[in-house]
Design a protein around this motif. Structure first.
Motif, short mmCIF file in Angstrom:
data_model
loop_
_atom_site.label_atom_id
_atom_site.label_comp_id
_atom_site.label_asym_id
_atom_site.label_seq_id
_atom_site.Cartn_x
_atom_site.Cartn_y
_atom_site.Cartn_z
N ASP A 173 -17.42 -19.19 54.35
CA ASP A 173 -15.82 -18.81 55.00
C ASP A 173 -15.63 -20.10 56.22
O ASP A 173 -13.80 -20.33 56.23
CB ASP A 173 -15.96 -17.90 56.19
CG ASP A 173 -16.93 -18.12 57.66
OD1 ASP A 173 -17.98 -18.49 56.94
OD2 ASP A 173 -16.80 -17.37 58.29
N ARG A 174 -15.94 -20.60 56.81
CA ARG A 174 -15.71 -22.38 57.04
C ARG A 174 -15.58 -23.93 56.30
O ARG A 174 -15.16 -24.28 56.70
CB ARG A 174 -16.78 -22.42 58.48
CG ARG A 174 -16.59 -21.09 58.93
CD ARG A 174 -15.34 -21.28 59.80
NE ARG A 174 -14.52 -22.02 60.05
CZ ARG A 174 -14.37 -22.58 61.69
NH1 ARG A 174 -15.35 -21.85 62.81
NH2 ARG A 174 -14.07 -23.80 62.37
N PHE A 175 -16.78 -23.16 55.28
CA PHE A 175 -17.13 -24.89 54.98
C PHE A 175 -16.81 -23.94 53.14
O PHE A 175 -17.29 -23.67 52.60
CB PHE A 175 -18.39 -25.63 54.90
CG PHE A 175 -19.10 -25.49 56.65
CD1 PHE A 175 -18.55 -26.90 57.56
CD2 PHE A 175 -19.80 -24.40 56.95
CE1 PHE A 175 -18.53 -27.28 58.41
CE2 PHE A 175 -19.79 -24.69 59.00
CZ PHE A 175 -19.18 -26.08 59.22
N MET A 211 -6.46 -17.86 61.28
CA MET A 211 -7.87 -17.95 60.38
C MET A 211 -8.25 -19.65 60.29
O MET A 211 -7.15 -20.39 60.10
CB MET A 211 -7.89 -17.60 59.22
CG MET A 211 -9.40 -17.92 58.19
SD MET A 211 -9.14 -17.26 56.97
CE MET A 211 -11.02 -16.47 56.35
N PRO A 212 -9.70 -19.74 61.17
CA PRO A 212 -9.39 -21.34 60.94
C PRO A 212 -9.60 -21.90 59.33
O PRO A 212 -9.78 -21.63 58.23
CB PRO A 212 -11.06 -21.57 61.18
CG PRO A 212 -11.19 -20.13 61.53
CD PRO A 212 -10.02 -19.23 60.75
N LYS A 213 -9.56 -23.17 59.53
CA LYS A 213 -9.68 -23.92 58.27
C LYS A 213 -10.68 -24.07 57.27
O LYS A 213 -11.71 -24.16 58.75
CB LYS A 213 -8.95 -25.53 58.72
CG LYS A 213 -9.02 -26.27 57.45
CD LYS A 213 -8.17 -27.74 57.82
CE LYS A 213 -8.70 -28.87 56.16
NZ LYS A 213 -8.78 -30.45 56.70
N THR A 214 -11.12 -24.40 56.42
CA THR A 214 -12.25 -24.57 55.64
C THR A 214 -12.12 -25.76 55.43
O THR A 214 -11.11 -26.76 55.72
CB THR A 214 -12.22 -23.52 53.97
OG1 THR A 214 -11.92 -22.47 54.40
CG2 THR A 214 -13.26 -24.30 53.59
N ARG A 267 -22.00 -20.23 55.37
CA ARG A 267 -20.66 -19.97 55.75
C ARG A 267 -19.80 -20.67 55.22
O ARG A 267 -18.40 -21.49 55.17
CB ARG A 267 -20.51 -20.77 57.43
CG ARG A 267 -22.03 -20.93 58.48
CD ARG A 267 -21.06 -19.83 59.12
NE ARG A 267 -19.98 -19.57 59.49
CZ ARG A 267 -19.55 -19.15 60.15
NH1 ARG A 267 -20.40 -19.43 61.18
NH2 ARG A 267 -18.38 -19.36 60.16
#
Length: 140
Positions: free
Chosen positions: A29-31, A1-4, A27
């Protein structure tokens, strides 16, 4: 999973309220909105209330935000600079800390201001500035 990514939103005016904060929230999940900077106490409070931002991540100035970053009470991966009026000094302060910034136009009000930002970015050897540019959704 990408880093927040932890993002500071600087300026709680129209662009921040209508564009930047909703996109960051959508978003999730990302920020993460890691900080809000707004010189107007009323706008700072209202925006923080709407977006559910705790008191300890609300700041009156970029200098206050930078102090929190230095003290390691706030961790940032980037910032959205969406202030009304002049913001070259705030932009340079963020760049000096190595914080990438999405900037609402205008970048500066003189060729000298723009050159100072470009020269600093060139000196660091890192791309630290990205201009926000609203696209038109109308057709001719």
């Amino acid at each position: 999973m990408p880093k927040t990514l932890n993002i500071a939103v600087i300026g709680a005016g129209t662009m921040a309220q209508a564009v930047h904060l909703p996109v960051l929230r959508r978003r999730w999940d990302r920020f993460t909105v890691a900080a809000l900077v707004e010189h107007s106490p009323r706008r700072r409070r209202e925006a923080a209330d709407v977006w559910g931002l705790e008191e300890d991540i609300r700041f009156e100035s970029v200098a206050d935000l930078i102090a929190a970053v230095r003290a390691k009470t706030v961790t940032l991966d980037g910032a959205v600079l969406s202030t009304d009026g002049l913001h070259v000094e705030d932009l340079l302060a963020l760049m000096r800390r190595g914080i990438p910034v999405l900037v609402e136009p205008p970048l500066g009000f003189s060729a000298e201001e723009v050159a100072t930002v470009a020269d600093f970015e060139r000196m660091t050897g890192r791309r630290l500035v990205m201009m926000a540019y609203p696209s038109s959704t109308t057709t001719p």
